[in-house]
Design an enzyme around this catalytic site. Structure first.
Site, PDB file in Angstrom:
ATOM      1  N   LYS A  78       0.846  -1.204   0.000  1.00 45.73           N
ATOM      2  CA  LYS A  78       0.000   0.000   0.000  1.00 45.73           C
ATOM      3  C   LYS A  78       0.882   1.255   0.000  1.00 45.73           C
ATOM      4  O   LYS A  78       1.944   1.269   0.639  1.00 45.73           O
ATOM      5  CB  LYS A  78      -0.917  -0.043   1.238  1.00 45.73           C
ATOM      6  CG  LYS A  78      -2.020   1.009   1.254  1.00 45.73           C
ATOM      7  CD  LYS A  78      -2.979   0.756   2.415  1.00 45.73           C
ATOM      8  CE  LYS A  78      -4.077   1.799   2.505  1.00 45.73           C
ATOM      9  NZ  LYS A  78      -5.044   1.521   3.579  1.00 45.73           N
ATOM     10  N   SER A 153      -9.933   1.361   2.502  1.00 46.94           N
ATOM     11  CA  SER A 153      -9.069   2.197   1.684  1.00 46.94           C
ATOM     12  C   SER A 153      -7.944   1.422   0.996  1.00 46.94           C
ATOM     13  O   SER A 153      -7.317   1.944   0.084  1.00 46.94           O
ATOM     14  CB  SER A 153      -8.435   3.292   2.562  1.00 46.94           C
ATOM     15  OG  SER A 153      -7.591   2.710   3.538  1.00 46.94           O
ATOM     16  N   SER A 177     -10.173  -1.085   6.672  1.00 44.93           N
ATOM     17  CA  SER A 177      -9.620  -0.919   5.320  1.00 44.93           C
ATOM     18  C   SER A 177      -8.906  -2.116   4.721  1.00 44.93           C
ATOM     19  O   SER A 177      -8.628  -2.113   3.527  1.00 44.93           O
ATOM     20  CB  SER A 177      -8.673   0.276   5.288  1.00 44.93           C
ATOM     21  OG  SER A 177      -9.426   1.442   5.193  1.00 44.93           O
TER      22      SER A 177
HETATM   23  N1  GLN Z   1     -13.661   3.344   6.004  1.00 45.24           N
HETATM   24  C1  GLN Z   1     -13.014   3.762   7.205  1.00 45.24           C
HETATM   25  C2  GLN Z   1     -12.705   5.233   7.140  1.00 45.24           C
HETATM   26  O1  GLN Z   1     -13.021   5.825   6.180  1.00 45.24           O
HETATM   27  C3  GLN Z   1     -11.808   2.941   7.461  1.00 45.24           C
HETATM   28  C4  GLN Z   1     -10.549   3.482   6.917  1.00 45.24           C
HETATM   29  C5  GLN Z   1      -9.357   2.648   7.252  1.00 45.24           C
HETATM   30  O2  GLN Z   1      -9.459   1.574   7.850  1.00 45.24           O
HETATM   31  N2  GLN Z   1      -8.186   3.170   6.904  1.00 45.24           N
HETATM   32  O3  GLN Z   1     -12.142   5.787   8.034  1.00 45.24           O
END
Ligand code: GLN
Length: 474
Positions: A78, A153, A177
């Site tokens: 990532k 994400s 995410s």
């Molecule tokens: N969807 C969640 C957010 O928008 C999780 C994001 C994540 O785990 N980085 O914060």
């Protein structure tokens, strides 16, 4: 011919050791597939130019008789995890031009293990989002249905695996995410125990939630990758040793289901059906299922979306146009900051900075931030109590299958609601895994769904044990 579709880390290891193919041939096969598919999917923001060189190094080590689980295995990483000398942008324009000055601890470990890094994977800007539509460098598409999101994400990391453009990958999980995209793309994703994997060299989002996690095709591969990246790190004082919590080594038997939250989650009918079938399957495998109550879990989303932006607003203060990446000249220093941050951050990032600074401000600190901290403690207590009765807790990973690109893009709240089942594990710091549990047929496509399993702190072994049984892996 190497059949990338069927290949797992475990199988590739056997083939590499048997010299059925070399690490270089394996890397070449992935590069070729990436070249064919990445134009449509946009899983990779960059494919490294030294992949073959890395693979040749691995081949030398193999020729010298070395064999370790990840030697010569090609992975995607990532874009918020630092690899020395490589670009890292966290999906943001504000980091264009930034080159990582050091390796994240997970990268040091993977380098020692002989991993071949294929490239950096797309993501929602600074890991804020659940669809990978928030990247400054274009959306990533779901390889199983390109009209749909891959989830986020870590959408790029997951899509890279699902499009057979990497054998496995690393993502980060602050509120789901790794697990949410794993569920949407039919792969396995693990959020380890908070502190189980070092955050050194991971760009911070919500420091009390963040953790790096593996994305793989099987639970067995997930365990292999986790075992290499886990462990105490002097560079991250929040890391914990495996022995911090007692490992009873008892085989998991009793699984709890908080049915009361499923009814509130807004699940689709098909998703509920698949979840119920998964429960039946676990019963037939000999597990006992118990209906449990987590009285404060319904406040999880509210708690998460107060504490996480608060931490993010503080963490992102460092991107001021002076230290990293983008710099825009204003009339004075304050102007420089404002111009750079205004131009460099996308809408969602600015939204969360505003929420975060608001809930931390003198007038509202007690009303929001402190209240959320108190509830966080209550939610943790709910889980501690539940784990006295059950070995693991089950929920679906998501309320439904991958949604259409653009469907939730203008409605941030509906996107936040997607995280209903995943954020509790981050609030409490416990490990959680998403494994493929079935597919629903929509518009002629089979779209996967995930089963989430949560275990007490440091009991990833429970997650792997239940997952392997469920997935029929030996
Ligand atoms: N969807 C969640 C957010 O928008 C999780 C994001 C994540 O785990 N980085 O914060």
């Amino acid at each position: 011919m190497i059949d990338l579709k069927k290949l797992t880390i475990k199988d590739a290891r056997v083939h590499l050791d048997n010299k059925d193919f070399s690490a270089k041939e394996l890397a070449q096969a992935y590069l070729l597939n990436i070249e064919k598919t990445n134009g449509d999917i946009n899983a990779y923001l960059e494919v490294y130019d030294d992949v073959i060189k890395q693979a040749e190094e691995a081949d030398k080590r193999i020729a010298n008789g070395e064999s370790s689980p990840l030697l010569g295995i090609p992975l995607a990483i990532k874009d918020n995890i630092l690899i020395k000398g490589k670009k890292a942008t966290s999906g943001s324009k504000i980091l264009v031009g930034f080159t990582a000055p050091y390796d994240a601890t997970v990268i040091t470990k993977l380098k020692n293990a002989g991993v071949v890094f294929l490239g950096r994977a797309n993501m929602d800007e600074f890991a804020m989002g659940g669809s990978t539509e928030n990247s400054a460098f274009g959306i990533t598409r779901n390889p199983l249905d390109t009209s749909r999101v891959p989830g986020g994400s870590s959408g790029g990391s997951v899509a890279a695996v699902a499009m057979f453009g990497a054998l496995a990958s690393l993502g980060s999980d602050t509120g789901g995410s790794v697990r949410e995209p794993a569920s949407f793309c039919g792969v396995v994703g693990l959020k380890p125990t908070y502190g189980g994997v070092s955050r050194y060299g991971l760009m911070s989002l919500g420091s009390s939630f963040d953790v790096i996690g593996p994305i793989t095709k099987t639970a067995t591969d997930c365990e292999i990758l986790f075992n290499v990246i886990k462990g105490v790190d002097p560079m991250d004082s929040t890391t914990i040793s495996e022995n911090t919590y007692e490992n009873s080594n008892k085989t998991p038997k009793v699984l709890g289901v908080p049915y009361h939250i499923l009814d509130k989650g807004g699940m689709t009918f098909e998703a509920r059906e698949i979840f119920d079938k998964s429960i039946e399957k676990l019963k037939s495998l000999g597990f006992e299922i118990k209906d449990i109550k987590l009285p404060n879990i319904e406040y999880s989303l509210a708690v998460y979306y107060i504490i996480m932006p608060a931490e993010a607003s503080s963490n992102l203060a460092r991107f001021d146009g002076v230290k990293y990446g983008l710099h825009i000249d204003g009339n004075n220093l304050l102007d420089d900051y404002l111009e750079t941050r205004g131009a460099g951050f996308g809408r969602e990032v600015r939204r969360r900075i505003l929420i975060g600074t608001y809930v931390l401000s003198a007038g509202y600190h007690d009303a929001y931030y402190n209240k959320a901290l108190k509830l966080r403690a209550k939610i943790s207590k709910d889980f501690t109590d539940a784990f006295l009765e059950v070995d693991a807790i089950l929920t679906p990973t998501t309320t439904g299958p991958a949604f259409k690109i653009g469907e939730k893009a203008n409605d941030p709240l509906s996107l936040y609601l997607e995280d209903i089942f995943t954020v509790p594990a981050n609030i409490v710091g416990i490990p959680a895994i998403s494994i493929p549990s079935g597919t629903v047929s929509l518009e002629g496509k089979n779209l996967p769904l995930g089963l989430q399993i949560m275990a007490p702190h440091n009991r990833e072994d429970v997650l792997f044990s239940v997952s392997k049984k469920f997935l029929n892996e030996n």
